[in-house]
Design a protein around this motif. Structure first.
Motif, PDB file in Angstrom:
ATOM      1  N   VAL A   1      31.659  36.933  48.486  1.00 25.55           N
ATOM      2  CA  VAL A   1      30.864  37.054  46.722  1.00 25.55           C
ATOM      3  C   VAL A   1      31.103  36.666  46.148  1.00 25.55           C
ATOM      4  O   VAL A   1      32.735  35.968  45.755  1.00 25.55           O
ATOM      5  CB  VAL A   1      30.685  38.450  46.396  1.00 25.55           C
ATOM      6  N   THR A   2      30.595  36.465  44.527  1.00 21.52           N
ATOM      7  CA  THR A   2      31.153  36.003  43.804  1.00 21.52           C
ATOM      8  C   THR A   2      32.474  36.479  42.818  1.00 21.52           C
ATOM      9  O   THR A   2      32.987  37.873  43.178  1.00 21.52           O
ATOM     10  CB  THR A   2      30.396  35.800  42.425  1.00 21.52           C
ATOM     11  N   SER A   3      33.797  36.069  42.265  1.00 23.73           N
ATOM     12  CA  SER A   3      34.848  36.583  41.123  1.00 23.73           C
ATOM     13  C   SER A   3      34.168  38.503  40.372  1.00 23.73           C
ATOM     14  O   SER A   3      34.676  39.255  40.189  1.00 23.73           O
ATOM     15  CB  SER A   3      35.629  35.781  40.890  1.00 23.73           C
ATOM     16  N   GLN A   4      32.471  37.592  40.367  1.00 20.89           N
ATOM     17  CA  GLN A   4      32.290  38.375  39.015  1.00 20.89           C
ATOM     18  C   GLN A   4      31.496  39.942  39.610  1.00 20.89           C
ATOM     19  O   GLN A   4      31.606  40.477  39.178  1.00 20.89           O
ATOM     20  CB  GLN A   4      30.798  38.062  37.628  1.00 20.89           C
ATOM     21  N   ALA A   5      31.484  40.253  40.697  1.00 18.50           N
ATOM     22  CA  ALA A   5      30.430  40.500  41.825  1.00 18.50           C
ATOM     23  C   ALA A   5      32.090  41.690  41.617  1.00 18.50           C
ATOM     24  O   ALA A   5      31.970  42.583  42.292  1.00 18.50           O
ATOM     25  CB  ALA A   5      29.917  40.238  43.033  1.00 18.50           C
TER      26      ALA A   5
ATOM     27  N   PHE B   1      33.438  48.677  50.442  1.00 14.39           N
ATOM     28  CA  PHE B   1      34.266  48.871  51.684  1.00 14.39           C
ATOM     29  C   PHE B   1      35.450  48.224  51.528  1.00 14.39           C
ATOM     30  O   PHE B   1      36.619  48.410  51.687  1.00 14.39           O
ATOM     31  CB  PHE B   1      33.064  49.247  53.107  1.00 14.39           C
ATOM     32  N   ARG B   2      34.708  46.593  51.727  1.00 12.78           N
ATOM     33  CA  ARG B   2      35.742  45.625  52.342  1.00 12.78           C
ATOM     34  C   ARG B   2      36.590  45.371  51.474  1.00 12.78           C
ATOM     35  O   ARG B   2      37.246  44.538  50.883  1.00 12.78           O
ATOM     36  CB  ARG B   2      34.083  43.916  52.692  1.00 12.78           C
ATOM     37  N   ILE B   3      35.669  45.525  49.850  1.00 14.99           N
ATOM     38  CA  ILE B   3      36.177  44.942  48.469  1.00 14.99           C
ATOM     39  C   ILE B   3      37.694  46.131  48.259  1.00 14.99           C
ATOM     40  O   ILE B   3      38.451  46.436  48.428  1.00 14.99           O
ATOM     41  CB  ILE B   3      36.105  45.025  47.393  1.00 14.99           C
ATOM     42  N   LEU B   4      37.491  46.911  48.981  1.00 16.16           N
ATOM     43  CA  LEU B   4      38.415  48.340  48.958  1.00 16.16           C
ATOM     44  C   LEU B   4      39.630  48.196  49.732  1.00 16.16           C
ATOM     45  O   LEU B   4      40.545  48.856  49.778  1.00 16.16           O
ATOM     46  CB  LEU B   4      37.779  49.574  48.356  1.00 16.16           C
ATOM     47  N   VAL B   5      39.155  47.546  50.789  1.00 16.96           N
ATOM     48  CA  VAL B   5      40.513  47.155  52.130  1.00 16.96           C
ATOM     49  C   VAL B   5      41.109  46.005  51.416  1.00 16.96           C
ATOM     50  O   VAL B   5      42.510  46.709  52.216  1.00 16.96           O
ATOM     51  CB  VAL B   5      39.552  46.663  53.639  1.00 16.96           C
TER      52      VAL B   5
ATOM     53  N   GLN C   1      41.084  38.346  42.320  1.00 13.26           N
ATOM     54  CA  GLN C   1      40.019  38.819  42.278  1.00 13.26           C
ATOM     55  C   GLN C   1      39.351  37.251  43.013  1.00 13.26           C
ATOM     56  O   GLN C   1      37.798  37.474  43.893  1.00 13.26           O
ATOM     57  CB  GLN C   1      38.870  39.568  41.551  1.00 13.26           C
ATOM     58  N   GLY C   2      40.028  36.500  42.653  1.00 18.07           N
ATOM     59  CA  GLY C   2      39.215  34.781  43.589  1.00 18.07           C
ATOM     60  C   GLY C   2      39.163  35.048  45.090  1.00 18.07           C
ATOM     61  O   GLY C   2      39.063  35.080  45.717  1.00 18.07           O
ATOM     62  N   GLU C   3      41.026  36.003  45.549  1.00 20.59           N
ATOM     63  CA  GLU C   3      41.027  35.506  46.712  1.00 20.59           C
ATOM     64  C   GLU C   3      40.229  36.435  47.600  1.00 20.59           C
ATOM     65  O   GLU C   3      39.592  36.140  49.044  1.00 20.59           O
ATOM     66  CB  GLU C   3      42.133  35.983  47.030  1.00 20.59           C
TER      67      GLU C   3
END
Length: 259
Positions: free
Chosen positions: A38-42, A14-18, A29-31
């Motif tokens: 979490v990690t950039s890979q995640a 949810f947070r990543i989609l936001v 992705q780094g920001e």
């Protein structure tokens, strides 16, 4: 039902989609990783899943946008979070919290009291005869303030009413275009009279009615109606929309009358 609080993975999704929605189309992705913790890979793995699920569309290297399905999912997830927050604040913390009431009789700390709303204010009387009860947290003499906690039940309260009386703007005649008797008739019987706009304030004063509030009228009217008061809001035509918009947003019923 989308329960983003069910587990850590759902919450992170949810947070990543936001974050994508906030940053699109250029997405770092780094920001996002730094913001979410979490990690950039995640983040990369989550974004790939969101693309596969049709919630995000990839437009090029590091360029993404949230699809209509993604927006719908965010709205649904946000509603779930909001409902949970309401449950915590109203049902859980509300019962644990403390409010202040007017004691109708002498009270001692620990007394069980019945709660009611009178003139828009919370009142506490000794005993548990009413549909809503609490426990006094302080001693109080009749007519003074008393702390109340451990709320149970629902206060029996009829919603109030809001009547919005329009007064023409000065370019259309202003307060002179509405008779003092009209203002008096509309304000008689009201628990609270409000006015917004100079023309409306002058119209009230010509009718020998001093408004209690002359600013933030929509907010005050909505709050008063929710507390069971009958409200008359005298408003210059230019200000009527602002008042009714606020009432509508607060889901308070009203009627608009021309002077």
């Amino acid at each position: 039902m989308v329960d983003v609080l069910d587990n850590k993975r759902a919450a992170t999704r949810f947070r990543i989609l936001v974050q994508i929605a906030e940053r699109q189309p250029a997405v770092s992705q780094g920001e996002i990783a730094e913001e979410v913790g979490v990690t950039s890979q995640a983040v990369s793995e989550y974004i790939r899943e969101l693309v596969d699920d049709g919630l995000v569309e990839k437009e090029g290297r590091s360029r993404y946008h949230v699809t209509k399905e993604g927006v719908d999912w965010l709205f649904q997830a946000a509603d779930d979070v909001r409902r949970f927050a309401d449950h915590v604040t109203e049902d859980v913390l509300g019962a644990m919290g403390e409010d202040t009431a007017i004691a109708t009789d002498d009270l001692e700390q620990g007394d069980v009291v019945s709660l009611s709303i009178e003139d828009g204010l919370l009142h506490a009387e000794p005993g548990e005869s009413g549909p809503a009860t609490g426990v006094a947290t302080t001693d109080a003499a009749a007519g003074t303030d008393v702390g109340v906690t451990s709320f149970e039940g629902v206060i029996d309260l009829e919603p109030g009413t809001v009547t919005v009386l329009q007064v023409p703007a000065v370019r259309s005649g202003g307060s002179r275009e509405i008779g003092a008797e009209t203002v008096t008739a509309r304000c008689e019987g009201a628990d609270l009279v409000l006015a917004t706009g100079v023309e409306a304030v002058v119209a009230c004063r010509r009718a020998e009615t001093e408004p209690a509030v002359t600013f933030a009228v929509g907010e005050v009217a909505a709050d008063a109606a929710e507390r069971g008061l009958a409200v008359t809001a005298v408003a210059t035509t230019d200000a009527v929309g602002r008042v009714t918009d606020t009432l509508r947003d607060a889901d308070v019923s009203y009627e608009v009358l021309e002077g």
